[in-house]
Design a protein around this motif. Structure first.
Motif, PDB file in Angstrom:
ATOM      1  N   PRO A  25      31.428  44.935  31.656  1.00 14.68           N
ATOM      2  CA  PRO A  25      31.438  43.608  32.298  1.00 14.68           C
ATOM      3  C   PRO A  25      30.972  43.670  33.750  1.00 14.68           C
ATOM      4  O   PRO A  25      31.120  44.678  34.437  1.00 14.68           O
ATOM      5  CB  PRO A  25      32.891  43.171  32.227  1.00 14.68           C
ATOM      6  N   THR A  61      31.450  42.813  37.545  1.00 15.55           N
ATOM      7  CA  THR A  61      32.609  42.628  38.411  1.00 15.55           C
ATOM      8  C   THR A  61      32.205  41.672  39.519  1.00 15.55           C
ATOM      9  O   THR A  61      31.284  41.949  40.280  1.00 15.55           O
ATOM     10  CB  THR A  61      33.101  43.963  38.982  1.00 15.55           C
ATOM     11  N   HIS A  65      39.884  32.443  39.526  1.00 16.57           N
ATOM     12  CA  HIS A  65      40.328  33.659  38.838  1.00 16.57           C
ATOM     13  C   HIS A  65      40.346  33.436  37.322  1.00 16.57           C
ATOM     14  O   HIS A  65      39.855  34.271  36.556  1.00 16.57           O
ATOM     15  CB  HIS A  65      41.708  34.079  39.345  1.00 16.57           C
ATOM     16  N   ASN A  75      37.610  35.158  34.591  1.00 15.69           N
ATOM     17  CA  ASN A  75      38.160  36.094  33.610  1.00 15.69           C
ATOM     18  C   ASN A  75      38.213  35.533  32.195  1.00 15.69           C
ATOM     19  O   ASN A  75      38.644  36.231  31.278  1.00 15.69           O
ATOM     20  CB  ASN A  75      39.535  36.583  34.084  1.00 15.69           C
ATOM     21  N   TRP A 100      32.563  39.218  32.093  1.00 18.23           N
ATOM     22  CA  TRP A 100      32.857  39.217  33.521  1.00 18.23           C
ATOM     23  C   TRP A 100      34.271  39.720  33.772  1.00 18.23           C
ATOM     24  O   TRP A 100      35.186  39.454  33.004  1.00 18.23           O
ATOM     25  CB  TRP A 100      32.788  37.812  34.112  1.00 18.23           C
ATOM     26  N   THR A 101      34.439  40.408  34.885  1.00 19.48           N
ATOM     27  CA  THR A 101      35.760  40.710  35.431  1.00 19.48           C
ATOM     28  C   THR A 101      35.808  40.056  36.796  1.00 19.48           C
ATOM     29  O   THR A 101      34.972  40.351  37.662  1.00 19.48           O
ATOM     30  CB  THR A 101      35.975  42.233  35.571  1.00 19.48           C
ATOM     31  N   GLN A 105      35.981  49.295  44.874  1.00 15.61           N
ATOM     32  CA  GLN A 105      35.445  48.978  43.550  1.00 15.61           C
ATOM     33  C   GLN A 105      33.966  48.674  43.610  1.00 15.61           C
ATOM     34  O   GLN A 105      33.483  48.129  44.605  1.00 15.61           O
ATOM     35  CB  GLN A 105      36.157  47.762  42.965  1.00 15.61           C
TER      36      GLN A 105
END
Length: 98
Positions: free
Chosen positions: A2, A4, A19, A23, A28-29, A46
């Motif tokens: 996914p 980010t 959010h 999600n 997607w994250t 990240q």
């Protein structure tokens, strides 16, 4: 794997909605914050594919954020997102990554 996506906003309620929207899609994250220092910390820890800047971020803060985030991750895509439905969000994200 996914994408980010980090959303940075100033309104806690909108950030919560973002959010959820980010999600909902398995491709997607979504990570969401209301604080610039948190955003920088996440960027350091990240791998990010895209950053969305939400409403309430003034021009000075935007310029500072862009500089800090791209100094950590050169070439990081950063776009503005001012709201709209999930279809608009999807279109913005797909345009940015393609």
């Amino acid at each position: 794997m996914p994408l980010t996506i980090l959303y940075i906003g100033r309104d806690a309620e909108i950030t919560t909605v973002m959010h959820r929207l980010l999600n909902e899609r398995p491709e997607w994250t979504g990570l969401t914050v209301c604080n610039d220092d948190e955003a920088v910390s996440i960027c350091k820890k990240q791998q990010l594919d895209l950053v969305l800047l939400g409403n309430g971020i003034n021009a000075e803060c935007e310029a500072t954020l862009r500089q800090k985030l791209t100094s950590i991750r050169p070439g990081l895509k950063i776009i503005q997102h001012y709201g709209g439905g999930s279809g608009l969000l999807y279109g913005e994200i797909m345009s940015a990554i393609n």
